[in-house]
Scaffold this motif. Structure first.
Motif, PDB file in Angstrom:
ATOM      1  N   ILE A  23       2.506  -7.791  -0.991  1.00 22.31           N
ATOM      2  CA  ILE A  23       2.496  -6.838  -2.323  1.00 22.31           C
ATOM      3  C   ILE A  23       2.399  -6.755  -2.969  1.00 22.31           C
ATOM      4  CG2 ILE A  23       4.171  -4.376  -2.715  1.00 22.31           C
ATOM      5  CD1 ILE A  23       5.655  -4.124  -0.124  1.00 22.31           C
ATOM      6  N   THR A  24       3.365  -8.504  -3.835  1.00 20.40           N
ATOM      7  CA  THR A  24       2.961  -8.054  -5.504  1.00 20.40           C
ATOM      8  C   THR A  24       2.291  -9.665  -5.812  1.00 20.40           C
ATOM      9  OG1 THR A  24       5.141  -9.279  -4.713  1.00 20.40           O
ATOM     10  CG2 THR A  24       5.368  -7.034  -5.455  1.00 20.40           C
ATOM     11  N   GLU A  25       2.319 -10.301  -6.854  1.00 21.03           N
ATOM     12  CA  GLU A  25       1.807 -11.318  -7.279  1.00 21.03           C
ATOM     13  C   GLU A  25       2.872 -12.545  -6.702  1.00 21.03           C
ATOM     14  OE1 GLU A  25      -0.739 -11.894 -10.581  1.00 21.03           O
ATOM     15  OE2 GLU A  25      -0.145  -9.933 -10.490  1.00 21.03           O
ATOM     16  N   ALA A  26       4.487 -11.354  -6.369  1.00 19.73           N
ATOM     17  CA  ALA A  26       4.593 -13.448  -6.184  1.00 19.73           C
ATOM     18  C   ALA A  26       5.184 -13.805  -4.037  1.00 19.73           C
ATOM     19  CB  ALA A  26       6.684 -13.015  -6.112  1.00 19.73           C
ATOM     20  N   ASP A  27       4.120 -12.601  -3.867  1.00 21.49           N
ATOM     21  CA  ASP A  27       4.120 -12.547  -2.856  1.00 21.49           C
ATOM     22  C   ASP A  27       2.599 -13.504  -2.224  1.00 21.49           C
ATOM     23  OD1 ASP A  27       6.318 -10.753  -1.769  1.00 21.49           O
ATOM     24  OD2 ASP A  27       4.740  -9.412  -1.946  1.00 21.49           O
ATOM     25  N   VAL A  28       1.793 -12.944  -2.887  1.00 16.64           N
ATOM     26  CA  VAL A  28       1.225 -14.284  -3.268  1.00 16.64           C
ATOM     27  C   VAL A  28       0.913 -15.599  -2.985  1.00 16.64           C
ATOM     28  CG1 VAL A  28      -1.955 -13.959  -4.082  1.00 16.64           C
ATOM     29  CG2 VAL A  28      -0.649 -12.769  -3.476  1.00 16.64           C
TER      30      VAL A  28
END
Length: 121
Positions: free
Chosen positions: A6-11
């Motif tokens: 969902i987030t750039e942190a996930d990516v």
């Protein structure tokens, strides 16, 4: 239950976990290390931008990755291992529509690169 990307942190978590496997692998590790050398931080940041652009439409990556990969000494074994690790990393960390999209996009990237390099599917 695992959540979706969902987030750039996930990516970023996905990219770092994936490349941790790649770097330790006896087939992929040497290929990447020969090119990236001591620039792993920059490469991981760039790959985070790449996948963030593909999955979250952040538009952070504006380059064409194909020319950089064409001269690499890679074959079907490398692509298959890359896909295996990528899909395993997704399945270990995430579940959902964007996670499935990530696996589809990775498969498409591998198919395109195999075709351009004339590697049998």
């Amino acid at each position: 239950m695992t959540e979706d990307i969902i987030t750039e942190a996930d990516v970023k978590a996905l990219v770092y976990a994936f490349y941790d496997k790649v770097r330790k692998d006896e087939i992929l590790g040497p290929v990447f290390d020969a090119i990236i050398k001591d620039n792993w931080d920059a490469h991981l940041s760039r790959m985070t931008d790449f996948w963030s652009t593909l999955l979250l439409y952040t538009k952070k990556y504006k380059d064409d990755p194909m020319p950089k990969h064409l001269p690499l000494p890679i074959d079907k074994t490398h692509f298959d291992r890359w896909l295996l690790f990528f899909n395993q990393t997704i399945d270990d960390m995430f579940e959902g529509q964007i996670a499935e999209n990530a696996k589809k996009r990775a498969n498409s990237i591998a198919k395109i690169m195999k075709a351009v390099k004339s590697i049998p599917q």
